[in-house]
Design an enzyme around this catalytic site. Sequence first.
Site, mmCIF file in Angstrom:
data_model
loop_
_atom_site.group_PDB
_atom_site.id
_atom_site.type_symbol
_atom_site.label_atom_id
_atom_site.label_comp_id
_atom_site.label_asym_id
_atom_site.label_seq_id
_atom_site.Cartn_x
_atom_site.Cartn_y
_atom_site.Cartn_z
ATOM 1 N N HIS A 249 0.758 -1.236 0.087
ATOM 2 C CA HIS A 249 -0.118 -0.101 0.179
ATOM 3 C C HIS A 249 0.828 1.140 0.139
ATOM 4 O O HIS A 249 0.302 2.338 -0.278
ATOM 5 C CB HIS A 249 -0.833 0.019 1.351
ATOM 6 C CG HIS A 249 -1.609 -1.271 1.051
ATOM 7 N ND1 HIS A 249 -2.752 -1.457 0.524
ATOM 8 C CD2 HIS A 249 -1.685 -2.189 2.097
ATOM 9 C CE1 HIS A 249 -3.463 -2.828 0.940
ATOM 10 N NE2 HIS A 249 -2.725 -3.140 2.021
ATOM 11 N N HIS B 72 5.365 6.858 6.390
ATOM 12 C CA HIS B 72 5.006 6.167 5.445
ATOM 13 C C HIS B 72 4.409 7.399 4.294
ATOM 14 O O HIS B 72 4.561 8.425 4.913
ATOM 15 C CB HIS B 72 4.104 5.020 5.336
ATOM 16 C CG HIS B 72 2.834 5.565 6.129
ATOM 17 N ND1 HIS B 72 2.416 5.586 7.402
ATOM 18 C CD2 HIS B 72 1.474 6.089 5.595
ATOM 19 C CE1 HIS B 72 1.388 6.052 7.693
ATOM 20 N NE2 HIS B 72 0.967 6.455 6.389
ATOM 21 N N HIS C 259 2.374 8.732 0.813
ATOM 22 C CA HIS C 259 0.957 8.815 0.072
ATOM 23 C C HIS C 259 1.302 9.576 -1.184
ATOM 24 O O HIS C 259 1.786 10.813 -1.000
ATOM 25 C CB HIS C 259 -0.248 9.053 0.793
ATOM 26 C CG HIS C 259 -0.534 8.377 1.991
ATOM 27 N ND1 HIS C 259 -1.169 7.062 1.877
ATOM 28 C CD2 HIS C 259 -0.247 8.487 3.189
ATOM 29 C CE1 HIS C 259 -1.246 6.409 2.964
ATOM 30 N NE2 HIS C 259 -0.677 7.246 4.055
ATOM 31 N N HIS D 88 3.732 10.804 6.244
ATOM 32 C CA HIS D 88 2.979 10.554 7.479
ATOM 33 C C HIS D 88 4.035 10.040 8.715
ATOM 34 O O HIS D 88 4.349 9.026 8.454
ATOM 35 C CB HIS D 88 1.954 9.756 7.619
ATOM 36 C CG HIS D 88 0.622 10.261 6.739
ATOM 37 N ND1 HIS D 88 -0.427 9.742 6.353
ATOM 38 C CD2 HIS D 88 0.414 11.716 6.346
ATOM 39 C CE1 HIS D 88 -1.416 10.627 5.836
ATOM 40 N NE2 HIS D 88 -0.593 11.772 5.587
ATOM 41 N N THR E 253 -6.032 7.002 7.878
ATOM 42 C CA THR E 253 -6.203 7.112 6.577
ATOM 43 C C THR E 253 -6.290 5.652 5.840
ATOM 44 O O THR E 253 -6.747 5.779 4.722
ATOM 45 C CB THR E 253 -5.432 8.328 5.703
ATOM 46 O OG1 THR E 253 -3.925 7.406 5.764
ATOM 47 C CG2 THR E 253 -5.406 9.487 6.320
ATOM 48 N N THR E 254 -5.871 4.721 6.749
ATOM 49 C CA THR E 254 -6.088 3.342 6.239
ATOM 50 C C THR E 254 -6.848 2.458 7.148
ATOM 51 O O THR E 254 -7.077 2.666 8.048
ATOM 52 C CB THR E 254 -4.571 2.686 6.049
ATOM 53 O OG1 THR E 254 -3.999 3.042 7.545
ATOM 54 C CG2 THR E 254 -3.781 3.521 5.078
#
Length: 178
Positions: free
Chosen positions: A18, A43, A45, A62, A129-130
Site C-alpha cells: 500500500h 510512510h 501517499h 506521515h 487514513t487506512t
Amino acid sequence: MGRDYYSAAGNEILNNGHTIQVNFRPGSTMSLNGHTYELKQFHFHAPSENQIKGESFPLEVHLVHADKEGNLAVVGIMFKEGAENKALTKAWNQMPEQKNAKQALSQVINAEDMLPSDKAYYRFNGSLTTPPCSEGVTWLVMKEPVTVSKEQVEQFTKVMGTHTNRPVQPLNARPVLQ
C-alpha cells in the site's frame, strides 16, 4: 511540538503493498501539550491525502507516533515539486520494489530531516487514513511544504503501481487549529 528524534532510529524499509514505510527503533519522541509520543514509522501517499488551502500535493509523508496508551499523533508533511529531497534519496535508494519485501537500511535516516525549516502546523482531530480508519488521531499538518523531484515521485508511483491516497474527507464539525 517538541521533538527528540535520534539520527540512527530509522532501521528498516518495507513495501507493504500500500505504501513504502520506514520503521523506527524505540527512542525517538515528540511531546505535545506535555504528553510524550514515540515515533513508530513514517510512510508515504501519492498524491497527498491532506490539502492546504485547497491545494493538493504530489506526495505526503506521515510520521506516525503512539503514546504508552496507544493514542496516535501523526505529523503530515507535504512535498511540492522542485529540488531532489536528500532525506528521501536515502530511503528511495533501498526502496523494495516487490510487495511485502523489506530490508535493513544501510544509511541513517533521521525523521528530523523530513521536516520543513518553518515548524508551524495546523492541528485537528481525525482518523487513520487506512483501514480500520479509527477515529481519535491527533493530526499535525506542517504548513510549509518541502521539495521533492519529479523523478522521486515517479519512482514511488511506479513501484506502487497506483495512487496510494485516501480521498480528501469532508471537514464536518472538526475545527482546524492554526
